[in-house]
Motif scaffolding. Structure first.
Motif, PDB file in Angstrom:
ATOM      1  N   ASP A  53     -36.590  29.556  59.507  1.00  0.00           N
ATOM      2  CA  ASP A  53     -36.891  28.118  59.425  1.00  0.00           C
ATOM      3  C   ASP A  53     -37.681  27.803  58.158  1.00  0.00           C
ATOM      4  OD1 ASP A  53     -35.545  27.529  61.759  1.00  0.00           O
ATOM      5  OD2 ASP A  53     -37.350  27.517  63.014  1.00  0.00           O
ATOM      6  N   ASP A  54     -38.663  28.650  57.852  1.00  0.00           N
ATOM      7  CA  ASP A  54     -39.437  28.453  56.628  1.00  0.00           C
ATOM      8  C   ASP A  54     -38.559  28.614  55.391  1.00  0.00           C
ATOM      9  OD1 ASP A  54     -41.680  28.028  58.155  1.00  0.00           O
ATOM     10  OD2 ASP A  54     -42.780  29.781  57.433  1.00  0.00           O
ATOM     11  N   ALA A  55     -37.631  29.564  55.450  1.00  0.00           N
ATOM     12  CA  ALA A  55     -36.714  29.773  54.323  1.00  0.00           C
ATOM     13  C   ALA A  55     -35.828  28.542  54.128  1.00  0.00           C
ATOM     14  CB  ALA A  55     -35.866  31.017  54.547  1.00  0.00           C
ATOM     15  N   ALA A  56     -35.376  27.956  55.224  1.00  0.00           N
ATOM     16  CA  ALA A  56     -34.546  26.751  55.137  1.00  0.00           C
ATOM     17  C   ALA A  56     -35.330  25.595  54.508  1.00  0.00           C
ATOM     18  CB  ALA A  56     -34.036  26.358  56.520  1.00  0.00           C
ATOM     19  N   SER A  57     -36.574  25.436  54.901  1.00  0.00           N
ATOM     20  CA  SER A  57     -37.409  24.384  54.317  1.00  0.00           C
ATOM     21  C   SER A  57     -37.652  24.636  52.831  1.00  0.00           C
ATOM     22  CB  SER A  57     -38.761  24.310  55.038  1.00  0.00           C
ATOM     23  OG  SER A  57     -38.585  23.937  56.379  1.00  0.00           O
ATOM     24  N   PHE A  58     -37.875  25.895  52.482  1.00  0.00           N
ATOM     25  CA  PHE A  58     -38.115  26.272  51.094  1.00  0.00           C
ATOM     26  C   PHE A  58     -36.895  25.957  50.228  1.00  0.00           C
ATOM     27  CE2 PHE A  58     -38.111  29.440  47.655  1.00  0.00           C
ATOM     28  CZ  PHE A  58     -39.366  29.236  47.112  1.00  0.00           C
ATOM     29  N   VAL A  59     -35.716  26.343  50.704  1.00  0.00           N
ATOM     30  CA  VAL A  59     -34.490  26.095  49.943  1.00  0.00           C
ATOM     31  C   VAL A  59     -34.208  24.599  49.852  1.00  0.00           C
ATOM     32  CG1 VAL A  59     -31.977  26.449  49.934  1.00  0.00           C
ATOM     33  CG2 VAL A  59     -33.512  28.369  50.432  1.00  0.00           C
ATOM     34  N   ALA A  60     -34.324  23.897  50.973  1.00  0.00           N
ATOM     35  CA  ALA A  60     -34.034  22.459  50.990  1.00  0.00           C
ATOM     36  C   ALA A  60     -34.983  21.660  50.103  1.00  0.00           C
ATOM     37  CB  ALA A  60     -34.082  21.933  52.415  1.00  0.00           C
ATOM     38  N   GLU A  62     -36.312  22.775  47.381  1.00  0.00           N
ATOM     39  CA  GLU A  62     -36.262  23.382  46.044  1.00  0.00           C
ATOM     40  C   GLU A  62     -37.562  24.106  45.709  1.00  0.00           C
ATOM     41  OE1 GLU A  62     -35.054  20.193  43.450  1.00  0.00           O
ATOM     42  OE2 GLU A  62     -32.989  20.320  44.162  1.00  0.00           O
ATOM     43  N   GLY A  63     -38.119  24.768  46.712  1.00  0.00           N
ATOM     44  CA  GLY A  63     -39.292  25.608  46.510  1.00  0.00           C
ATOM     45  C   GLY A  63     -40.635  24.931  46.681  1.00  0.00           C
ATOM     46  N   ARG A  64     -40.642  23.671  47.066  1.00  0.00           N
ATOM     47  CA  ARG A  64     -41.920  22.964  47.206  1.00  0.00           C
ATOM     48  C   ARG A  64     -42.608  23.240  48.544  1.00  0.00           C
ATOM     49  NH1 ARG A  64     -38.639  19.393  44.446  1.00  0.00           N
ATOM     50  NH2 ARG A  64     -38.026  18.319  46.323  1.00  0.00           N
ATOM     51  N   ILE A  65     -41.860  23.547  49.586  1.00  0.00           N
ATOM     52  CA  ILE A  65     -42.439  23.827  50.907  1.00  0.00           C
ATOM     53  C   ILE A  65     -42.420  25.336  51.123  1.00  0.00           C
ATOM     54  CG2 ILE A  65     -42.207  23.512  53.398  1.00  0.00           C
ATOM     55  CD1 ILE A  65     -40.833  20.818  52.780  1.00  0.00           C
ATOM     56  N   ARG A  66     -43.601  25.923  51.260  1.00  0.00           N
ATOM     57  CA  ARG A  66     -43.733  27.368  51.419  1.00  0.00           C
ATOM     58  C   ARG A  66     -44.489  27.647  52.713  1.00  0.00           C
ATOM     59  NH1 ARG A  66     -42.824  29.970  46.404  1.00  0.00           N
ATOM     60  NH2 ARG A  66     -43.767  31.827  47.283  1.00  0.00           N
ATOM     61  N   GLY A  67     -43.766  28.057  53.733  1.00  0.00           N
ATOM     62  CA  GLY A  67     -44.385  28.349  55.022  1.00  0.00           C
ATOM     63  C   GLY A  67     -44.986  29.742  55.070  1.00  0.00           C
ATOM     64  N   ALA A  68     -45.906  29.928  55.999  1.00  0.00           N
ATOM     65  CA  ALA A  68     -46.598  31.214  56.149  1.00  0.00           C
ATOM     66  C   ALA A  68     -45.641  32.333  56.558  1.00  0.00           C
ATOM     67  CB  ALA A  68     -47.713  31.078  57.184  1.00  0.00           C
ATOM     68  N   ARG A  69     -44.675  32.030  57.394  1.00  0.00           N
ATOM     69  CA  ARG A  69     -43.727  33.073  57.814  1.00  0.00           C
ATOM     70  C   ARG A  69     -42.841  33.516  56.654  1.00  0.00           C
ATOM     71  NH1 ARG A  69     -41.977  31.433  63.984  1.00  0.00           N
ATOM     72  NH2 ARG A  69     -44.017  31.885  64.856  1.00  0.00           N
ATOM     73  N   LEU A  70     -42.444  32.574  55.810  1.00  0.00           N
ATOM     74  CA  LEU A  70     -41.658  32.942  54.633  1.00  0.00           C
ATOM     75  C   LEU A  70     -42.494  33.810  53.703  1.00  0.00           C
ATOM     76  CD1 LEU A  70     -39.137  32.809  52.856  1.00  0.00           C
ATOM     77  CD2 LEU A  70     -40.070  30.700  51.872  1.00  0.00           C
ATOM     78  N   GLU A  71     -43.731  33.436  53.489  1.00  0.00           N
ATOM     79  CA  GLU A  71     -44.615  34.230  52.623  1.00  0.00           C
ATOM     80  C   GLU A  71     -44.753  35.655  53.142  1.00  0.00           C
ATOM     81  OE1 GLU A  71     -45.894  33.475  49.698  1.00  0.00           O
ATOM     82  OE2 GLU A  71     -45.157  31.426  49.724  1.00  0.00           O
ATOM     83  N   ALA A  72     -44.908  35.802  54.450  1.00  0.00           N
ATOM     84  CA  ALA A  72     -45.033  37.139  55.048  1.00  0.00           C
ATOM     85  C   ALA A  72     -43.746  37.937  54.853  1.00  0.00           C
ATOM     86  CB  ALA A  72     -45.375  37.029  56.526  1.00  0.00           C
ATOM     87  N   ALA A  73     -42.612  37.293  55.040  1.00  0.00           N
ATOM     88  CA  ALA A  73     -41.330  37.980  54.887  1.00  0.00           C
ATOM     89  C   ALA A  73     -41.098  38.391  53.433  1.00  0.00           C
ATOM     90  CB  ALA A  73     -40.191  37.092  55.378  1.00  0.00           C
ATOM     91  N   LEU A  74     -41.409  37.506  52.495  1.00  0.00           N
ATOM     92  CA  LEU A  74     -41.243  37.833  51.076  1.00  0.00           C
ATOM     93  C   LEU A  74     -42.121  39.020  50.688  1.00  0.00           C
ATOM     94  CD1 LEU A  74     -41.215  34.256  49.470  1.00  0.00           C
ATOM     95  CD2 LEU A  74     -39.252  35.722  49.994  1.00  0.00           C
ATOM     96  N   ARG A  75     -43.344  38.989  51.142  1.00  0.00           N
ATOM     97  CA  ARG A  75     -44.281  40.081  50.846  1.00  0.00           C
ATOM     98  C   ARG A  75     -43.763  41.403  51.424  1.00  0.00           C
ATOM     99  NH1 ARG A  75     -48.371  37.366  51.691  1.00  0.00           N
ATOM    100  NH2 ARG A  75     -48.429  37.520  53.949  1.00  0.00           N
TER     101      ARG A  75
END
Length: 99
Positions: A53-60, A62-75
């Motif tokens: 869900d965080d990845a979908a928000s991030f893509v939609a 264009e990188g302005r919305i960065r959720g905590a779950r996406l950050e954890a997954a990227l790390r």
């Protein structure tokens, strides 16, 4: 297993546009995915899958919305996969969505 699929998806999504930036990394990606122990991947998979869900928000956005779950997954992805270290946040987010 999810990590291997993620890396394959990442390479497939980025190959046409960024082939030169991934030159030589596909062999490393396949060996990295196959060397992961099955015991450690179940928790890893959950972190990545929960980030969709965080990845979908991030893509939609264009990188302005960065959720905590996406950050954890990227790390987590970058800690474990050399190919993921070379990928942009957007490429990894798109690969997460492709799972």
């Amino acid at each position: 297993m999810i990590r291997t699929i993620l890396i394959c998806s990442l390479l497939a999504l980025s190959a046409p546009a960024l082939a030169s930036s991934f030159a030589g990394s596909s062999a490393g990606a396949s060996s990295a995915g196959s060397s992961a122990s099955s015991g450690s991947t179940s928790g890893d998979d959950k972190v990545v899958l929960r980030a969709r869900d965080d990845a979908a928000s991030f893509v939609a956005s264009e990188g302005r919305i960065r959720g905590a779950r996406l950050e954890a997954a990227l790390r987590q992805l970058r800690e474990r996969d050399p190919a993921a270290r070379k990928a942009s946040d957007m490429q990894l987010a798109q690969a997460i969505l492709a799972l």
